[in-house]
Scaffold this active site. Sequence first.
Site, PDB file in Angstrom:
ATOM      1  N   GLU A   1      59.393  44.704  24.134  1.00 18.70           N
ATOM      2  CA  GLU A   1      58.041  45.353  24.389  1.00 18.70           C
ATOM      3  C   GLU A   1      58.090  46.733  24.186  1.00 18.70           C
ATOM      4  OE1 GLU A   1      54.688  45.563  27.893  1.00 18.70           O
ATOM      5  OE2 GLU A   1      56.720  44.810  28.343  1.00 18.70           O
TER       6      GLU A   1
ATOM      7  N   LYS B   1      48.365  42.996  24.666  1.00 14.59           N
ATOM      8  CA  LYS B   1      48.639  42.538  25.981  1.00 14.59           C
ATOM      9  C   LYS B   1      47.407  42.119  26.680  1.00 14.59           C
ATOM     10  CE  LYS B   1      51.996  43.538  29.608  1.00 14.59           C
ATOM     11  NZ  LYS B   1      53.236  44.393  30.048  1.00 14.59           N
TER      12      LYS B   1
ATOM     13  N   CYS C   1      55.232  40.486  27.957  1.00 14.24           N
ATOM     14  CA  CYS C   1      55.781  40.550  29.175  1.00 14.24           C
ATOM     15  C   CYS C   1      55.132  40.044  30.298  1.00 14.24           C
ATOM     16  CB  CYS C   1      55.903  42.260  29.853  1.00 14.24           C
ATOM     17  SG  CYS C   1      57.123  42.351  30.982  1.00 14.24           S
TER      18      CYS C   1
ATOM     19  N   SER D   1      60.607  44.035  30.823  1.00 14.72           N
ATOM     20  CA  SER D   1      60.697  43.761  32.401  1.00 14.72           C
ATOM     21  C   SER D   1      61.903  44.435  32.957  1.00 14.72           C
ATOM     22  CB  SER D   1      60.931  42.169  32.379  1.00 14.72           C
ATOM     23  OG  SER D   1      61.375  41.767  33.823  1.00 14.72           O
TER      24      SER D   1
ATOM     25  N   GLY E   1      78.691 -13.163  36.107  1.00 11.99           N
ATOM     26  CA  GLY E   1      79.614 -13.344  35.285  1.00 11.99           C
ATOM     27  C   GLY E   1      80.622 -12.141  35.099  1.00 11.99           C
TER      28      GLY E   1
END
Length: 685
Positions: A57, A126, A182, A209, A372
């Site tokens: 970003e 955004k 973000c 972030s 078996g």
Amino acid sequence: MSSDTHPFYDMHRHGYVRCATSTPEVRTADVAYNCAAIIDEAKRADAAHVDLLVYPEMCLSSYMLDDLVMQTAFLERVETAVAEVVEASKALSPVLIIGAPLMANGQLYNCALVIAAGKLLGVVPKSYLPNYREFYEKRWYAHGRNVKGASIRVNGEDVPFGTDLVFASTRNHRFKLHVEICEDMWSPAPPAIEGALAGATICTNLSASNITIGKSDERHLYARSHSARTSCAYVYSAAGHGESTTDHAWDGQGFIFELGDLIAESERFKRHPELCVADVDVERIHGDRIRNKTFDDAIEAAGRPADRFRFIQMAHNPKPGDIGLIRPIARFPFVPDREHKLDEDCYEAFNIQVDGLMRRVEATNPKSLVLGISGGLDSTHALIVAAKTVDRLGLPRDMIRCYTMPGFGTTDHTKSNAWKLMEAFHTHAEEIDIRPAATRMLEDIGHAFAGGEPVYDVTFENVQAGLRTDYLFRLAGQNNGFVIGTGDLSELALGWCTYGVGDQMSHYAVNSGVPKTLIQHLIRWAIRSEQFTHETDAVLQAVLDTEITPELVPVGEKGEVQSTEAKVGPYELNDFFLHNVMRWGLPPSKVAFMAWHAWRDIERGDWPAHFPEAARNEYDLPTIRKWMESFLRRFFQFSQFKRSAIPNGPKVSSGGALSPRGDWRAPSDAVAYVWLDELRRNVPE
């Protein structure tokens, strides 16, 4: 035709998109420096033949600008830098997604810009602006949630602007791209949900972030969940070293999830730029969506988002030819490949079988469970499941009535293993020699073997297989019990079982959802986790070390035994084919391409934990092609009638099961021509 020119070797031909994240060099508010760093990373990605490169970003301006971002001179310099990046992209292969602040209609937006082949294709604002704790984005930016159907003027050119954009490749019609920024990922209603429902197969997130303890796991949680829930890939790129540390720190985390699987991740806290690269399988994503009808319902419930999204044509320049394949491909797709969770996953698979059999015992209240025992893998694992079942129900082990039934091909080794198993598990144990009865039947039907000729055809084999099952059913009736089937998923896929009165039939088939390769790992897990005594473990290991054989043909003059895999192909390849054809519906040529990358070199890629080195194999392309052709005939044309009439048994793997009441429904009289033709046309000999 060489690997440089044959289209088979080009990963793009098989629906892959090479994606990457990058955290370029950045200096706070130094637009020229940041622009040069972005272009440097684009060139590096081009050299790595990347198709899509996602930056953090606001990477063009830097993120932690505070009030500097509202300075007119600064914003004008950002816009000219956009033109520089667009110009540089002309000669480069990747689609670039960069972050920058841009003005539109007197409002300032935090934007993602999609650039390809010398053109700014579109700008996405955004949607959600964090304004809590350390975040103050509403001080500077307008949110873009309602920006739809708009355009923005950048360097004198009007380009699409809004949150209603999906970018669609002109080279790969499955490659459709959605962009969010973000905080959008942290929202209760991320824009990428509508993007995926509108058709985007790759969702991207440009992030700044900041890093705090535990936040990396939180990012993983959101991205993994989104990629799994909306059947897409999620490419995430976070800001790193160079951002302002006035009040924050940055780790530069980049990762790529696909359908809930982490397929690539960068090294965090690196001082210098790093490309995190993986080849995303948009064909696999498409296959998952068409099988998930809840996804269809979600499209309708959301009002068909594709009808209101704008699809922007995205011309780009993927590198042709053999550029390798950068993604993990499991050699054993049915086998847990997470080393730190191998025991846990094997425990879960094993207990699915045990729980299924427990419920059947509770429902029918039998006096015995009839098995078996051949001394081979399948009957051994079925015995392990049966033993755990009666233990948990507080029933005696001798309630399990085991019978070993030697025939014309039985060896002393497997018969010895069978007896050791029955004794080690303290079951009721008996031996019934079926050769006299088989000889009588062969005589009655006039088979050449009864006249002394060494004719070992299908009839000769099925007489023995049928007699064994016939005995087991009569013994179950005589002892008020039911027959536990031992046949596995791999055998059902190949039709390697005798229909009706044969090993295809039982009262409850505990192994029907477990492929041969997983059974081997489950037995290894039983040994490693000490489920039984050391003496029992030694017998289990002896079974693992024995060649897979039906033992229906007499041992040869040189001691050679009948080999199942010599007839139907290696189970490890057949299970690979089965998983990718059944679970994802991938075309044969693509499955062959994947198998070639997974199996061509013992030294490349990971092996499951605890897998014996002596058992590791590699296969060249002609071998893969040969056995895939055999698999396609058997799976699509030869054996469906056997699967259409199989008894009950629990599904074990998310890879699927072949019950007509479960994952797989198909006509018994279909032909395999379509799949065989696709393989032959597209895979070199």
